[in-house]
Design a protein around this motif. Structure first.
Motif, PDB file in Angstrom:
ATOM      1  N   MET A  98       0.842  -1.171   0.000  1.00 12.72           N
ATOM      2  CA  MET A  98       0.000   0.000   0.000  1.00 12.72           C
ATOM      3  C   MET A  98       0.895   1.244   0.000  1.00 12.72           C
ATOM      4  N   THR A  99       0.624   2.147  -0.914  1.00 15.23           N
ATOM      5  CA  THR A  99       1.416   3.375  -0.986  1.00 15.23           C
ATOM      6  C   THR A  99       0.961   4.340   0.109  1.00 15.23           C
ATOM      7  N   THR A 100       1.817   5.288   0.427  1.00 16.51           N
ATOM      8  CA  THR A 100       1.470   6.281   1.436  1.00 16.51           C
ATOM      9  C   THR A 100       0.261   7.103   1.002  1.00 16.51           C
ATOM     10  N   SER A 101       0.174   7.425  -0.288  1.00 12.97           N
ATOM     11  CA  SER A 101      -0.978   8.214  -0.745  1.00 12.97           C
ATOM     12  C   SER A 101      -2.273   7.405  -0.647  1.00 12.97           C
ATOM     13  N   THR A 102      -2.204   6.105  -0.923  1.00 21.76           N
ATOM     14  CA  THR A 102      -3.385   5.245  -0.777  1.00 21.76           C
ATOM     15  C   THR A 102      -3.771   5.141   0.694  1.00 21.76           C
ATOM     16  N   ALA A 103      -2.767   4.959   1.547  1.00 26.01           N
ATOM     17  CA  ALA A 103      -3.026   4.880   2.987  1.00 26.01           C
ATOM     18  C   ALA A 103      -3.627   6.186   3.493  1.00 26.01           C
ATOM     19  N   MET A 104      -3.070   7.300   3.073  1.00 28.10           N
ATOM     20  CA  MET A 104      -3.578   8.601   3.496  1.00 28.10           C
ATOM     21  C   MET A 104      -5.040   8.765   3.080  1.00 28.10           C
ATOM     22  N   ALA A 105      -5.356   8.387   1.869  1.00 30.97           N
ATOM     23  CA  ALA A 105      -6.737   8.504   1.387  1.00 30.97           C
ATOM     24  C   ALA A 105      -7.671   7.646   2.242  1.00 30.97           C
ATOM     25  N   GLY A 106      -7.237   6.440   2.575  1.00 30.35           N
ATOM     26  CA  GLY A 106      -8.055   5.551   3.403  1.00 30.35           C
ATOM     27  C   GLY A 106      -8.272   6.107   4.803  1.00 30.35           C
ATOM     28  N   VAL A 107      -7.225   6.633   5.395  1.00 27.31           N
ATOM     29  CA  VAL A 107      -7.326   7.227   6.730  1.00 27.31           C
ATOM     30  C   VAL A 107      -8.269   8.427   6.702  1.00 27.31           C
ATOM     31  N   LEU A 108      -8.100   9.295   5.711  1.00 25.77           N
ATOM     32  CA  LEU A 108      -8.964  10.473   5.609  1.00 25.77           C
ATOM     33  C   LEU A 108     -10.416  10.082   5.363  1.00 25.77           C
ATOM     34  N   ASP A 109     -10.640   9.012   4.599  1.00 23.83           N
ATOM     35  CA  ASP A 109     -12.011   8.521   4.390  1.00 23.83           C
ATOM     36  C   ASP A 109     -12.646   8.114   5.721  1.00 23.83           C
ATOM     37  N   THR A 110     -11.883   7.405   6.551  1.00 19.38           N
ATOM     38  CA  THR A 110     -12.410   6.988   7.852  1.00 19.38           C
ATOM     39  C   THR A 110     -12.676   8.186   8.750  1.00 19.38           C
ATOM     40  N   LEU A 111     -11.765   9.159   8.767  1.00 21.01           N
ATOM     41  CA  LEU A 111     -11.971  10.351   9.587  1.00 21.01           C
ATOM     42  C   LEU A 111     -13.201  11.136   9.127  1.00 21.01           C
ATOM     43  N   THR A 112     -13.401  11.212   7.828  1.00 25.38           N
ATOM     44  CA  THR A 112     -14.598  11.871   7.297  1.00 25.38           C
ATOM     45  C   THR A 112     -15.853  11.104   7.691  1.00 25.38           C
ATOM     46  N   ALA A 113     -15.785   9.785   7.632  1.00 29.12           N
ATOM     47  CA  ALA A 113     -16.937   8.960   8.023  1.00 29.12           C
ATOM     48  C   ALA A 113     -17.262   9.136   9.512  1.00 29.12           C
ATOM     49  N   LEU A 114     -16.240   9.312  10.343  1.00 29.16           N
ATOM     50  CA  LEU A 114     -16.485   9.582  11.764  1.00 29.16           C
ATOM     51  C   LEU A 114     -17.277  10.881  11.926  1.00 29.16           C
ATOM     52  N   GLU A 115     -16.879  11.909  11.192  1.00 26.52           N
ATOM     53  CA  GLU A 115     -17.586  13.189  11.249  1.00 26.52           C
ATOM     54  C   GLU A 115     -19.018  13.050  10.740  1.00 26.52           C
ATOM     55  N   THR A 116     -19.195  12.298   9.660  1.00 28.47           N
ATOM     56  CA  THR A 116     -20.523  12.120   9.056  1.00 28.47           C
ATOM     57  C   THR A 116     -21.460  11.357   9.983  1.00 28.47           C
ATOM     58  N   THR A 117     -20.966  10.262  10.566  1.00 27.06           N
ATOM     59  CA  THR A 117     -21.823   9.468  11.452  1.00 27.06           C
ATOM     60  C   THR A 117     -22.113  10.209  12.753  1.00 27.06           C
ATOM     61  N   TRP A 118     -21.168  11.035  13.216  1.00 29.49           N
ATOM     62  CA  TRP A 118     -21.428  11.868  14.397  1.00 29.49           C
ATOM     63  C   TRP A 118     -22.572  12.826  14.089  1.00 29.49           C
ATOM     64  N   ARG A 119     -22.436  13.515  12.971  1.00 30.04           N
ATOM     65  CA  ARG A 119     -23.465  14.512  12.596  1.00 30.04           C
ATOM     66  C   ARG A 119     -24.836  13.857  12.430  1.00 30.04           C
ATOM     67  N   ALA A 120     -24.853  12.617  11.929  1.00 32.67           N
ATOM     68  CA  ALA A 120     -26.106  11.884  11.768  1.00 32.67           C
ATOM     69  C   ALA A 120     -26.643  11.367  13.098  1.00 32.67           C
ATOM     70  N   GLY A 121     -25.804  11.394  14.134  1.00 35.19           N
ATOM     71  CA  GLY A 121     -26.226  10.897  15.436  1.00 35.19           C
ATOM     72  C   GLY A 121     -26.397   9.391  15.460  1.00 35.19           C
ATOM     73  N   ASP A 122     -25.630   8.695  14.634  1.00 34.13           N
ATOM     74  CA  ASP A 122     -25.756   7.234  14.505  1.00 34.13           C
ATOM     75  C   ASP A 122     -24.646   6.546  15.300  1.00 34.13           C
ATOM     76  N   ALA A 123     -24.955   6.198  16.537  1.00 31.56           N
ATOM     77  CA  ALA A 123     -23.960   5.601  17.436  1.00 31.56           C
ATOM     78  C   ALA A 123     -23.432   4.272  16.903  1.00 31.56           C
ATOM     79  N   ASP A 124     -24.294   3.480  16.298  1.00 32.98           N
ATOM     80  CA  ASP A 124     -23.846   2.177  15.788  1.00 32.98           C
ATOM     81  C   ASP A 124     -22.907   2.341  14.594  1.00 32.98           C
ATOM     82  N   ALA A 125     -23.238   3.234  13.675  1.00 36.02           N
ATOM     83  CA  ALA A 125     -22.360   3.476  12.520  1.00 36.02           C
ATOM     84  C   ALA A 125     -21.050   4.105  12.963  1.00 36.02           C
ATOM     85  N   TYR A 126     -21.111   4.989  13.949  1.00 33.82           N
ATOM     86  CA  TYR A 126     -19.899   5.608  14.498  1.00 33.82           C
ATOM     87  C   TYR A 126     -18.999   4.528  15.098  1.00 33.82           C
ATOM     88  N   ALA A 127     -19.570   3.662  15.913  1.00 36.55           N
ATOM     89  CA  ALA A 127     -18.800   2.589  16.552  1.00 36.55           C
ATOM     90  C   ALA A 127     -18.258   1.599  15.527  1.00 36.55           C
TER      91      ALA A 127
END
Length: 153
Positions: A1-30
């Motif tokens: 896995m390249t660093t740019s691929t890894a970075m994209a994956g990490v940022l996707d997860t961090l964005t998903a954390l923000e999205t699920t928080w905003r949605a108030g979805d505890a199960d999706a967040y967890a």
């Protein structure tokens, strides 16, 4: 896995954390956390595993944090070893009644450390630790101590 691929994956997860928080979805967040993840909240509460993380966030999302959103102020991503990402970020919660805000108030700022590892095609949070951001020199005690340290003896 390249660093740019890894970075994209990490940022996707961090964005998903923000999205699920905003949605108030505890199960999706967890679900964005590893099955055995550790999660330390700003008050020192320790949650271990997805079930505890969901159970700890469900009353928040149904109560005081309903309609709130995470807002990032700064973020530093580091890959100390292949398959491990360490993210240190300053962020905070914007409450539902703070509609006009784009950044969190100083009172709500925290510094957190998030460790992520690959989990199949995505990255999962394996550890999270959150600390309220209170610079010592900005506290009453810090100002008093700093002032007394500057006085000549």
């Amino acid at each position: 896995m390249t660093t740019s691929t890894a970075m994209a994956g990490v940022l996707d997860t961090l964005t998903a954390l923000e999205t699920t928080w905003r949605a108030g979805d505890a199960d999706a967040y967890a679900a964005l956390h590893a099955p055995d993840a550790t999660y330390v909240a700003f008050d020192g509460t320790l949650m271990t595993g997805r079930e505890e993380i969901a159970a700890g966030h469900r009353p928040l999302f149904d109560g005081i944090m309903k309609g709130s959103r995470l807002a990032m102020v700064e973020r530093h991503v580091h890959f100390p070893a292949p398959g491990t990402a360490v993210v240190v970020q300053r962020a905070g919660i914007i409450m539902r009644w703070q509609k006009g805000r784009s950044t969190p108030s100083r009172k709500r700022l925290s510094t957190s450390t998030t460790i992520l590892c690959p989990d199949g095609a995505t990255w999962a949070v394996t550890a999270f630790q959150n600390t309220r951001y209170r610079p010592w020199t900005e506290t009453v005690m810090g100002r008093l101590m700093t002032r007394s340290a500057k006085r000549p003896s």
